[in-house]
Design a protein around this motif. Structure first.
Motif, PDB file in Angstrom:
ATOM      1  N   LEU A  66      15.349 -24.875 -11.115  1.00  0.00           N
ATOM      2  CA  LEU A  66      15.073 -23.466 -11.515  1.00  0.00           C
ATOM      3  C   LEU A  66      15.928 -22.354 -10.842  1.00  0.00           C
ATOM      4  O   LEU A  66      16.237 -21.282 -11.412  1.00  0.00           O
ATOM      5  CB  LEU A  66      13.350 -23.251 -11.394  1.00  0.00           C
ATOM      6  N   ILE A  67      16.072 -22.604  -9.571  1.00  0.00           N
ATOM      7  CA  ILE A  67      16.871 -21.502  -8.839  1.00  0.00           C
ATOM      8  C   ILE A  67      18.212 -21.624  -9.308  1.00  0.00           C
ATOM      9  O   ILE A  67      18.760 -20.669  -9.700  1.00  0.00           O
ATOM     10  CB  ILE A  67      16.991 -22.109  -7.540  1.00  0.00           C
ATOM     11  N   LYS A  68      18.809 -22.764  -9.707  1.00  0.00           N
ATOM     12  CA  LYS A  68      20.303 -22.956 -10.355  1.00  0.00           C
ATOM     13  C   LYS A  68      20.127 -22.138 -11.676  1.00  0.00           C
ATOM     14  O   LYS A  68      20.930 -21.372 -12.189  1.00  0.00           O
ATOM     15  CB  LYS A  68      20.294 -24.560 -10.522  1.00  0.00           C
ATOM     16  N   LEU A  69      19.204 -22.500 -12.803  1.00  0.00           N
ATOM     17  CA  LEU A  69      19.092 -21.626 -13.853  1.00  0.00           C
ATOM     18  C   LEU A  69      19.115 -20.164 -13.531  1.00  0.00           C
ATOM     19  O   LEU A  69      19.696 -19.334 -14.469  1.00  0.00           O
ATOM     20  CB  LEU A  69      18.206 -22.116 -14.848  1.00  0.00           C
ATOM     21  N   PHE A  70      18.402 -19.802 -12.693  1.00  0.00           N
ATOM     22  CA  PHE A  70      18.236 -18.355 -12.407  1.00  0.00           C
ATOM     23  C   PHE A  70      19.594 -17.752 -12.163  1.00  0.00           C
ATOM     24  O   PHE A  70      19.950 -16.824 -12.415  1.00  0.00           O
ATOM     25  CB  PHE A  70      17.256 -17.986 -11.377  1.00  0.00           C
ATOM     26  N   VAL A  71      20.332 -18.429 -11.050  1.00  0.00           N
ATOM     27  CA  VAL A  71      21.545 -17.968 -10.771  1.00  0.00           C
ATOM     28  C   VAL A  71      22.556 -18.122 -11.752  1.00  0.00           C
ATOM     29  O   VAL A  71      23.243 -16.855 -11.974  1.00  0.00           O
ATOM     30  CB  VAL A  71      22.078 -18.768  -9.572  1.00  0.00           C
ATOM     31  N   MET A  72      22.388 -18.998 -12.617  1.00  0.00           N
ATOM     32  CA  MET A  72      23.399 -19.142 -13.794  1.00  0.00           C
ATOM     33  C   MET A  72      23.278 -18.046 -14.683  1.00  0.00           C
ATOM     34  O   MET A  72      24.156 -17.285 -15.049  1.00  0.00           O
ATOM     35  CB  MET A  72      23.469 -20.363 -14.435  1.00  0.00           C
ATOM     36  N   PHE A  73      21.883 -17.967 -15.218  1.00  0.00           N
ATOM     37  CA  PHE A  73      21.682 -17.091 -16.495  1.00  0.00           C
ATOM     38  C   PHE A  73      21.337 -15.695 -16.198  1.00  0.00           C
ATOM     39  O   PHE A  73      21.562 -14.978 -17.259  1.00  0.00           O
ATOM     40  CB  PHE A  73      20.626 -17.834 -17.191  1.00  0.00           C
ATOM     41  N   VAL A  74      20.738 -15.543 -15.050  1.00  0.00           N
ATOM     42  CA  VAL A  74      20.416 -14.153 -14.650  1.00  0.00           C
ATOM     43  C   VAL A  74      21.395 -13.492 -13.801  1.00  0.00           C
ATOM     44  O   VAL A  74      22.093 -12.297 -14.394  1.00  0.00           O
ATOM     45  CB  VAL A  74      18.896 -14.133 -13.894  1.00  0.00           C
TER      46      VAL A  74
END
Lengths: 68, 515
Positions: free
Chosen positions: A30-38
């Protein structure tokens, strides 16, 4: 149909609840996806041709760059 | 401009190489786990279940941390490489879309059943899910590799001068191009070898620590057989790769071998040190030797590249000067044009595109048809228009040469490793051979270096092209600020290094816990 959906829901619900290692992994995902997509996508990776509205304008821009 | 190109290339290379740290273990370990679970299904022995679950945990860590890291490459296409992204059109988009919709969802769906379903679904349904997860991860890779192969060997498309995009006219030609088939097999078997070596290395650690001995020995047995068979396929497809490269990217082959001047019966360099003074197109009277030291197999490069002992293999200088007889992948024989001739044809094609657009604006159909004919006739060298000097056509020779030789040497080392482990396991001598156990552990970083070297050969060796002969890097780039690219390069470096550190930390912790 309802029973099937309930079964699927329970399957995932129980699965997630019983995770130990998986919880850590989900936090990382979730942290990774947040950094990547947001963060990265919105603030750093705007499509280079976002200023052009139509496909024709985009094509004209590329042709202009390729043929100058 | 040069700084922007180099930073964008560096960023792409960093992202792709980090992504490839995560992918291959998933591809290979999936099948090893599926095989272990099949043994559990057939025997009902709980030991096989425990063993499957242990390796499944490592698979999950790698899968979870690596998942979606490849999406950043797609961000980069749109932001840093917009000309390229537009030019490739749906040819690149179609395989990626299929990958996203079909393979990714397939693997994700069955992944959940594989993890949550031990007590929820039947043994058979669980086993099927495990196999489908393994197949799904591999199918994801297949579509990405098809897209990559098209960049190395563009086929099955037609250029549309109205949109400046390549449009797919033959889907199956893209999917089943000989370069794609070979690349898929070579890359996935490389991943299987990597996974096998990781399983051997982790199991060797258990044996050194006198822990999980049965699990370790059984895992080694499976991994050596799986790795050995995969390595044989890898060697066979490596030969096919070299042949394909000779046919469709001869400059890459010349760089791989440090071959400046071609010859009939060309030798294959087994080991060599390049001469840093060597330059292209030197006066033959004072030309430097390309190697300071080398050990070669006579005529082997010719055999590899042409399937004939005395076939001619062009060197870097030959490819720039042209004038030699060349037989392409389709079997057509012709005299290879020089760099200048190809550049002239590329310029004709680019000017024809401009003329086509001008004629279209003025509504002159005859001029459009004429320009279209010239464009079609010269399109195969379209990208040469953007190459300014002959030396711009040459990739980084030392990097390509050493990466290639490192990859091959390590490949041979792993062959020996599998044979030694298989022998020691059969003779019940594994626990006593501590040097062999240490060799297994040391092999884990080596197999990653080997795998990354393969990608360096494939991607550095094809420079300056993003699409072979059609679009070089300097024409593929977007007009973004180089400072912006530098910022995101640093951000990616931090993000990926953090992910890698997290993966290693969790992985070591789980291995230490044991089954």
């Amino acid at each position: 149909m309802k029973a099937t959906l309930q079964k699927i829901w329970n399957f995932y619900y129980d699965g997630f609840r019983s995770m130990t290692l998986g919880r850590t992994l989900w936090v990382i995902i979730l942290i990774k996806l947040f950094v990547m997509f947001v963060v990265l996508r919105i603030f750093f990776f705007q499509p280079a041709m976002a200023e052009f509205e139509t496909e024709e304008q985009k094509a004209d821009n590329i042709i202009e760059q390729l043929t100058r | 401009m040069d700084s922007l190109i180099n930073l964008s290339r560096m960023q792409f290379a960093l992202t792709a190489m980090y992504h490839w740290l995560f992918v291959p273990l998933t591809l290979g370990l999936g099948f090893i786990i599926a095989f272990m679970e099949t043994r559990y299904y057939r025997t009902g022995d709980e030991f096989w279940k425990k063993m499957t679950q242990f390796w499944m945990k490592l698979f999950a860590i790698n899968f979870a941390i690596g998942i979606a890291t490849g999406i950043i490459l797609e961000f980069e296409f749109g932001t840093n490489w917009s000309n390229y992204s537009w030019f490739v059109g749906d040819i690149f988009g179609a395989p990626l879309a299929i990958e996203g919709i079909f393979a990714f969802f397939m693997e994700s769906t069955f992944f959940a059943v594989m993890y949550f379903g031990w007590e929820k679904v039947s043994k058979k349904a669980h086993l099927v899910s495990t196999w489908l997860t393994a197949i799904g991860t591999n199918l994801s890779a297949v579509w990405i590799l098809i897209a990559n192969s098209w960049m190395q060997y563009p086929t099955g498309m037609a250029f549309n001068p109205d949109t400046a995009r390549n449009e797919m006219v033959d889907f199956w030609s893209v999917v089943f191009s000989p370069v794609a088939i070979n690349k898929i097999l070579h890359t996935v078997t490389n991943a299987y070898v990597l996974a096998a070596v990781v399983v051997i290395g982790v199991s060797a650690w258990f044996l050194l620590k006198n822990r999980e001995q049965l699990l370790a020995r059984k895992s080694i047995k499976i991994a050596t057989i799986f790795g050995f068979v995969s390595l044989l396929v890898l060697i066979f497809t490596g030969d096919g790769s070299a042949y394909n490269v000779a046919k469709v990217q001869p400059m890459k082959l010349a760089a791989m071998e440090g071959l400046y001047d071609g010859e009939n019966g060309a030798p294959l360099v087994a080991f060599g040190i390049l001469n840093p003074e060597k330059d292209i197109c030197e006066d033959p009277e004072v030309a430097e030797d390309p190697y300071l030291f080398e050990i070669s197999f006579p005529k082997m490069l010719s055999l590899l590249a042409t399937r004939e002992m005395d076939g001619f293999v062009p060197g870097i200088n030959d490819i720039i000067r042209g004038g030699y007889e060349f037989t392409d992948r389709e079997g057509n024989t012709y005299i290879e044009p020089s760099f200048d001739e190809k550049k002239a044809q590329g310029t004709l094609a680019v000017h024809a595109l401009k003329a086509y657009q001008d004629a279209k604006k003025s509504g002159d159909q005859a001029a459009m048809d004429q320009a279209r004919t010239i464009l079609d006739e010269n399109f195969q060298y379209f990208g040469y228009h953007y190459i300014e000097e002959p030396e711009d056509l040459v990739p980084n020779v030392p990097l390509t040469f050493y990466a290639f030789h490192l990859m091959v040497s390590l490949g041979m080392f792993f062959l020996l490793l599998f044979v030694l482990y298989f022998w020691a396991e059969r003779k019940n001598k594994l626990e006593n051979q501590r040097w062999l156990l240490w060799l297994g552990i040391i092999s884990i970083p080596l197999v990653y270096i080997c795998s990354q070297s393969g990608w360096i050969v494939a991607e550095v060796g094809r420079q300056p092209w993003t699409i072979q002969n059609l679009l070089p890097v300097n024409a593929s780039i977007s007009g973004v600020e180089s400072d912006h690219v530098l910022t995101t390069l640093i951000l990616f470096g931090v993000l990926f290094t953090t992910l890698l550190a997290a993966e290693l930390h969790i992985m070591f912790k789980q291995i230490n816990k044991g089954a």
